[in-house]
Design a protein around this motif. Sequence first.
Motif, PDB file in Angstrom:
ATOM      1  N   GLY A 154      45.477  -8.764  33.256  1.00  0.00           N
ATOM      2  CA  GLY A 154      44.489  -9.178  34.245  1.00  0.00           C
ATOM      3  C   GLY A 154      43.261  -9.857  33.674  1.00  0.00           C
ATOM      4  O   GLY A 154      42.301 -10.119  34.399  1.00  0.00           O
ATOM      5  N   GLU A 155      43.268 -10.154  32.367  1.00  0.00           N
ATOM      6  CA  GLU A 155      42.116 -10.783  31.738  1.00  0.00           C
ATOM      7  C   GLU A 155      42.523 -12.024  30.948  1.00  0.00           C
ATOM      8  O   GLU A 155      43.596 -12.066  30.343  1.00  0.00           O
ATOM      9  CB  GLU A 155      41.425  -9.801  30.786  1.00  0.00           C
ATOM     10  CG  GLU A 155      40.814  -8.602  31.463  1.00  0.00           C
ATOM     11  CD  GLU A 155      40.002  -7.753  30.500  1.00  0.00           C
ATOM     12  OE1 GLU A 155      39.567  -8.289  29.461  1.00  0.00           O
ATOM     13  OE2 GLU A 155      39.799  -6.557  30.781  1.00  0.00           O
ATOM     14  N   SER A 156      41.638 -13.010  30.942  1.00  0.00           N
ATOM     15  CA  SER A 156      41.830 -14.193  30.111  1.00  0.00           C
ATOM     16  C   SER A 156      41.255 -13.921  28.723  1.00  0.00           C
ATOM     17  O   SER A 156      40.265 -13.193  28.589  1.00  0.00           O
ATOM     18  CB  SER A 156      41.132 -15.408  30.722  1.00  0.00           C
ATOM     19  OG  SER A 156      41.669 -15.711  32.003  1.00  0.00           O
ATOM     20  N   TYR A 157      41.877 -14.487  27.713  1.00  0.00           N
ATOM     21  CA  TYR A 157      41.404 -14.290  26.345  1.00  0.00           C
ATOM     22  C   TYR A 157      41.772 -15.502  25.500  1.00  0.00           C
ATOM     23  O   TYR A 157      42.627 -16.318  25.895  1.00  0.00           O
ATOM     24  CB  TYR A 157      42.001 -13.022  25.739  1.00  0.00           C
ATOM     25  CG  TYR A 157      43.491 -13.097  25.466  1.00  0.00           C
ATOM     26  CD1 TYR A 157      43.983 -13.314  24.175  1.00  0.00           C
ATOM     27  CD2 TYR A 157      44.426 -12.968  26.500  1.00  0.00           C
ATOM     28  CE1 TYR A 157      45.350 -13.390  23.907  1.00  0.00           C
ATOM     29  CE2 TYR A 157      45.795 -13.039  26.252  1.00  0.00           C
ATOM     30  CZ  TYR A 157      46.245 -13.253  24.957  1.00  0.00           C
ATOM     31  OH  TYR A 157      47.596 -13.346  24.712  1.00  0.00           O
TER      32      TYR A 157
ATOM     33  N   LYS B 233      29.594 -11.534  31.400  1.00  0.00           N
ATOM     34  CA  LYS B 233      30.376 -11.797  32.604  1.00  0.00           C
ATOM     35  C   LYS B 233      31.324 -10.635  32.891  1.00  0.00           C
ATOM     36  O   LYS B 233      31.859 -10.019  31.967  1.00  0.00           O
ATOM     37  CB  LYS B 233      31.183 -13.088  32.449  1.00  0.00           C
ATOM     38  CG  LYS B 233      30.345 -14.332  32.173  1.00  0.00           C
ATOM     39  CD  LYS B 233      29.633 -14.802  33.425  1.00  0.00           C
ATOM     40  CE  LYS B 233      28.920 -16.131  33.171  1.00  0.00           C
ATOM     41  NZ  LYS B 233      28.243 -16.648  34.385  1.00  0.00           N
ATOM     42  N   SER B 234      31.543 -10.361  34.169  1.00  0.00           N
ATOM     43  CA  SER B 234      32.435  -9.262  34.558  1.00  0.00           C
ATOM     44  C   SER B 234      33.647  -9.752  35.343  1.00  0.00           C
ATOM     45  O   SER B 234      34.367  -8.952  35.928  1.00  0.00           O
ATOM     46  CB  SER B 234      31.663  -8.241  35.401  1.00  0.00           C
ATOM     47  OG  SER B 234      31.119  -8.856  36.571  1.00  0.00           O
ATOM     48  N   ASP B 235      33.868 -11.094  35.352  1.00  0.00           N
ATOM     49  CA  ASP B 235      34.959 -11.637  36.153  1.00  0.00           C
ATOM     50  C   ASP B 235      36.259 -11.764  35.379  1.00  0.00           C
ATOM     51  O   ASP B 235      37.255 -12.283  35.897  1.00  0.00           O
ATOM     52  CB  ASP B 235      34.569 -13.005  36.732  1.00  0.00           C
ATOM     53  CG  ASP B 235      34.126 -13.998  35.652  1.00  0.00           C
ATOM     54  OD1 ASP B 235      34.349 -13.728  34.455  1.00  0.00           O
ATOM     55  OD2 ASP B 235      33.551 -15.046  36.011  1.00  0.00           O
ATOM     56  N   LYS B 236      36.277 -11.334  34.108  1.00  0.00           N
ATOM     57  CA  LYS B 236      37.477 -11.320  33.265  1.00  0.00           C
ATOM     58  C   LYS B 236      38.024 -12.715  32.986  1.00  0.00           C
ATOM     59  O   LYS B 236      39.197 -12.888  32.690  1.00  0.00           O
ATOM     60  CB  LYS B 236      38.559 -10.432  33.892  1.00  0.00           C
ATOM     61  CG  LYS B 236      38.122  -8.972  34.020  1.00  0.00           C
ATOM     62  CD  LYS B 236      39.215  -8.089  34.562  1.00  0.00           C
ATOM     63  CE  LYS B 236      38.724  -6.636  34.626  1.00  0.00           C
ATOM     64  NZ  LYS B 236      39.772  -5.727  35.157  1.00  0.00           N
ATOM     65  N   LYS B 237      37.129 -13.734  33.093  1.00  0.00           N
ATOM     66  CA  LYS B 237      37.479 -15.097  32.712  1.00  0.00           C
ATOM     67  C   LYS B 237      36.904 -15.388  31.337  1.00  0.00           C
ATOM     68  O   LYS B 237      36.069 -14.635  30.833  1.00  0.00           O
ATOM     69  CB  LYS B 237      36.939 -16.094  33.750  1.00  0.00           C
ATOM     70  CG  LYS B 237      37.500 -15.869  35.155  1.00  0.00           C
ATOM     71  CD  LYS B 237      36.899 -16.839  36.166  1.00  0.00           C
ATOM     72  CE  LYS B 237      37.448 -16.587  37.557  1.00  0.00           C
ATOM     73  NZ  LYS B 237      36.878 -17.526  38.567  1.00  0.00           N
ATOM     74  N   GLN B 238      37.341 -16.474  30.718  1.00  0.00           N
ATOM     75  CA  GLN B 238      36.884 -16.821  29.373  1.00  0.00           C
ATOM     76  C   GLN B 238      35.804 -17.894  29.413  1.00  0.00           C
ATOM     77  O   GLN B 238      35.932 -18.899  30.125  1.00  0.00           O
ATOM     78  CB  GLN B 238      38.056 -17.318  28.521  1.00  0.00           C
ATOM     79  CG  GLN B 238      38.703 -16.248  27.688  1.00  0.00           C
ATOM     80  CD  GLN B 238      37.749 -15.648  26.655  1.00  0.00           C
ATOM     81  OE1 GLN B 238      37.121 -16.352  25.869  1.00  0.00           O
ATOM     82  NE2 GLN B 238      37.648 -14.325  26.670  1.00  0.00           N
TER      83      GLN B 238
END
Length: 262
Positions: free
Chosen positions: A14-17, A36-41
Amino acid sequence: MDSRLNIIAGFKGGESYVKDLYVSLPFRVVSVGQRKSDKKQYQMIMSSSPGILDGDHYHLDVALEKGASLQLQSQSYQRLFNMKDKALQELNVTMEDETSFAYVPHPIVPHEDSNFKSKANVQIGKNSQIIISEIITCGRKHYGEVFKLKRFQNLMEIYHQNKLVVKDNVVIQPDMIPISSIGNLEQYTHQGTLIFYSTKENVDKNGLIETIVEVAAVHLEEMEVGVSAMEDNGFVVRALGHGGELMYNFFLHIQEILWSLE
């Protein structure tokens, strides 16, 4: 100097890395999304060079795997120095399905006799979106360098399922095309272009355009802004003005609105 930047954005749990990253001089890439807390990079491209020099050839390759969201940021204004020949930049972006990519860099400052060509090639997947922009200034106005560049070109092509869906070509060549003539920049010294294109089905294109027009209305005394809708889910924002910082912040505001779309 041949310089390379390769970045692959992955998606897991569920996260971008950042799955893979390679840079050569003068590039450096640092993460700027810690808050950031939206789990985007969120990654910033930095450079140890004061700007782009004669003979430079920049190769930027960006890939987003399925589900990934990547926002690239720039460090500062990009200077194009005096050139005897020319400099080139190639940006290749490959987006798999269900991805989001944004790149809204600082304005470009062309010095006297600079000659620069930038070409961007984007392959966008299904249920995906891209936000990408450029701002070209007149040069070092306080040094008397108002459009004393040789030539500037930025060619943008976006493909979906091997079909060309967006093509934008900005060319500034003062000795061939009078920059202040009717139909060109006229009295303005800065030009900006922001392109938004989405392959998602639930995009309220008209609603987004109305929102951007409302935001632009606040700056009507400082800028001229127009929005052109595409046949598909996309649009192009054009801006003319006298200052790079105002236009850049305006584009960042648009990016913020579009980046939050699900």
